[in-house]
Structure formats: C-alpha cells, structure tokens
Write an enzyme that holds these catalytic residues in place. Structure first.
Site, PDB file in Angstrom:
ATOM      1  N   SER A  29       0.988  -1.219  -0.019  1.00 42.96           N
ATOM      2  CA  SER A  29       0.067   0.113   0.022  1.00 42.96           C
ATOM      3  C   SER A  29       0.682   1.047   0.079  1.00 42.96           C
ATOM      4  O   SER A  29       1.834   1.088  -0.983  1.00 42.96           O
ATOM      5  CB  SER A  29      -1.001   0.121   1.254  1.00 42.96           C
ATOM      6  N   HIS A  56      -2.255  -0.859  -3.360  1.00 38.88           N
ATOM      7  CA  HIS A  56      -3.747  -0.448  -3.453  1.00 38.88           C
ATOM      8  C   HIS A  56      -4.146   0.952  -4.027  1.00 38.88           C
ATOM      9  O   HIS A  56      -2.851   1.877  -3.792  1.00 38.88           O
ATOM     10  CB  HIS A  56      -3.421   0.686  -1.806  1.00 38.88           C
ATOM     11  N   ASP A 150      -4.868  -5.110   5.556  1.00 39.33           N
ATOM     12  CA  ASP A 150      -5.484  -5.899   4.838  1.00 39.33           C
ATOM     13  C   ASP A 150      -4.661  -6.498   4.403  1.00 39.33           C
ATOM     14  O   ASP A 150      -2.650  -6.900   4.364  1.00 39.33           O
ATOM     15  CB  ASP A 150      -5.159  -4.685   3.364  1.00 39.33           C
TER      16      ASP A 150
END
Length: 209
Positions: A29, A56, A150
């Site tokens: 991310s 992401h 995540d």
C-alpha cells in the site's frame, strides 16, 4: 468419469492443489511503488514462478501507470491483468485499480469489480485466500510496506494451506502497519529487509515445485 486426481476442470497436482507451479503475490500500500520496483528489479529473467502485484490504488488512477513504472524496472514481462488470463511462470501481472483478483482452479485469474466501499482495493485478503486454496505449498505471500491490516486474514489462509509468508522488516518499510499486521499472526516464515526479498523469491521458485 474423473479419477481421484482429477476434478471437473482437469487434473490436480499430486498434493491436490490445482496450480502446479509457484505463484508469488506481492502486496503493498503506501510506499509500495518504490518497494515493488526494487523487488522486481532484482528478479531474474526466466523466474520459475508467476508474480501477481496488488497495490492499493485510487480507482480513478490511470490503469496503465503502475504497470508502466514496474515494467521499466524489470527484465520480466510486466502487464496489466485481464479477466481470464492464464498464469504463467516468468510473467508479472498487475491488478488494475478498482478491481479484486482471484486465482481460479484452472490456473487463471478472475477480476471482479471492487465497488465504492471497503475492503481495500485491490484486496490482498481476497487474493491471498484464493491463492492459498489453489496453490497450497507453492504459494508465496510477500507483505510489503503499507498502512492498515489488509492481508492479515490472507496470510493465515496461505499458512493454513502450507504456503510461505514473507514480511518486510520495519527498518526498510516506509509504513510498517501492513507487515506488522502480518507478523502479528505468527504465521510469517521470514522477516526480511527489502533488498533481501528478491533472493527469497528466487529460492522459493526453485524449491516449491
């Protein structure tokens, strides 16, 4: 009639998992573009594993930007994933913004629209869970820099099915939340500095057959 080592979609591997070659999922991310670039830059041509990239991204981002950046850094072919693509060793597929990727029992990928609400897009948890049940011990999850958690459930799935998990260490992570969440599962096999991760991927590709 199918035999004990076959399913409706074709032969299974000797261990019952559908994908017969190593597959590496690199998830990241915040801070991930640089981390992904550095890992891919150190992977050799002809790597005996397929590579999936989950970063992401804002769904409004141009779909080809990340792919172009990573392709400039890698000797492996890098391209945007498309629904139904066949996984192939030595190929890097980048998940487009606004979509989630699933690994299917036919060694193909399926893309599904993410929608406007969480989970994170693309979801590392969805990717890793499907990778776990199709690749088993040939799956390698690599959790790189990022905010949030995540990938934590996906890491548990990979470990449950006999796969391997690597997390980037705190010293080389721009944001340590995602690697830390993975480490908190106690299912991480190695915690490595960023520049050590490519070597671990090559080692996994050579042994997970």
């Amino acid at each position: 009639m199918t035999g004990p080592e076959e399913s409706a979609i074709g032969p299974l591997g000797g261990d019952g998992f559908a994908v017969s070659f190593p597959v590496v999922a690199l998830i990241a991310s915040a801070g991930g573009v640089d981390a992904l670039s550095r890992v891919l830059a150190s992977l050799p041509a002809g790597l005996a594993a397929a590579v999936l990239i989950a970063l992401h991204q804002d769904p409004a981002n141009p779909t080809g930007r990340l792919t172009a950046i990573l392709a400039r850094r890698s000797v492996l072919p890098v391209r945007r994933a498309a629904d139904g693509d066949l996984l192939r060793p030595g190929q890097v597929l980048v998940i487009p913004p606004g979509q989630h990727l699933l690994v299917t029992s036919q060694s193909r990928i399926g893309l599904i629209e993410a929608g406007a609400l969480p989970p994170s897009r693309p979801s590392a948890d969805l990717l890793l869970a499907s990778l776990a049940v199709t690749c088993g011990p040939r799956a390698l999850a690599v959790v790189l820099t990022g905010m949030g958690h995540d990938g934590q459930a996906g890491v548990r799935a990979v470990a449950h099915c006999g796969g391997t998990v690597i997390a980037q260490d705190q010293a080389t992570s721009k944001f340590f939340s995602m690697p830390s969440a993975a480490i908190d599962t106690h299912q991480v096999d190695q915690i490595l500095a960023l520049d050590e991760i490519a070597g671990a991927i090559v080692a996994h590709a050579g042994t997970a057959t």
